[in-house]
Design an enzyme around this catalytic site. Structure first.
Site, PDB file in Angstrom:
ATOM      1  N   ALA A  28       0.820  -1.210   0.000  1.00  0.00           N
ATOM      2  CA  ALA A  28       0.000   0.000   0.000  1.00  0.00           C
ATOM      3  C   ALA A  28       0.855   1.261   0.000  1.00  0.00           C
ATOM      4  O   ALA A  28       0.348   2.353  -0.203  1.00  0.00           O
ATOM      5  CB  ALA A  28      -0.924  -0.002   1.219  1.00  0.00           C
ATOM      6  N   ASP A  29       2.159   1.118   0.219  1.00  0.00           N
ATOM      7  CA  ASP A  29       3.060   2.276   0.299  1.00  0.00           C
ATOM      8  C   ASP A  29       3.649   2.677  -1.058  1.00  0.00           C
ATOM      9  O   ASP A  29       4.410   3.617  -1.132  1.00  0.00           O
ATOM     10  CB  ASP A  29       4.193   1.974   1.290  1.00  0.00           C
ATOM     11  CG  ASP A  29       5.016   3.206   1.622  1.00  0.00           C
ATOM     12  OD1 ASP A  29       4.415   4.258   1.921  1.00  0.00           O
ATOM     13  OD2 ASP A  29       6.249   3.121   1.575  1.00  0.00           O
ATOM     14  N   ALA A  30       3.290   1.989  -2.120  1.00  0.00           N
ATOM     15  CA  ALA A  30       3.810   2.336  -3.447  1.00  0.00           C
ATOM     16  C   ALA A  30       3.176   3.645  -3.900  1.00  0.00           C
ATOM     17  O   ALA A  30       1.965   3.766  -3.976  1.00  0.00           O
ATOM     18  CB  ALA A  30       3.508   1.236  -4.446  1.00  0.00           C
TER      19      ALA A  30
END
Length: 147
Positions: A28-30
């Site tokens: 989810a941090d992309a």
């Protein structure tokens, strides 16, 4: 990219594959800063993926994707409609993107155990690696079933 910086079909497919990969592994941090360009004499190219994290293993870190796919920022909302909207946003055909998502999600899930084994041989924690394989296989199946 072409010498003038315009994306080629190959570049667009690499970005599509990167989005699919990050969705399947639960990263989810992309976001934008995780995509870079390499400048060479023959032109500009996308850099290999880096700074990858399976945030799905750490729900306290992030559960909402930094870069939504067709407005879906959580896996439970990542359905056929989200992928179709994403395809349209990228200027690609919906059926092509659906086939690509299905193929890559399956490929990633199939390869996950071998990657885990390889990492365990170099000192990776087997318990964490097993948890990662479970997450990847589950997310791949969920993504494929929602198409």
């Amino acid at each position: 990219m072409t010498r003038h910086g315009l994306p080629t079909r190959r570049d667009i497919l690499r970005l599509l594959d990167a989005a699919i990969f990050n969705a399947v592994i639960g990263n989810a941090d992309a976001h934008g800063k995780n995509f870079s360009l390499i400048y060479r004499a023959e032109g500009v190219a996308f850099a290999p993926l880096y700074d990858l994290m399976v945030t799905a293993l750490y729900p306290e870190v992030a559960t909402r994707s930094a870069m939504p796919i067709g407005r879906a920022n959580q896996i439970e909302h990542l359905d056929a409609k989200a992928w179709a909207r994403f395809a349209s946003d990228m200027g690609l055909g919906g059926p092509f993107v659906r086939r690509r998502v299905e193929a890559l999600a399956l490929d990633i899930a199939v390869r996950a155990p071998a990657v885990s084994e390889s990492l365990a041989e170099t000192g990776g924690d087997p318990n964490i690696l097993d948890a990662l394989v479970t997450i990847v296989e589950g997310r791949a199946a969920l993504i494929r079933s929602a198409l």
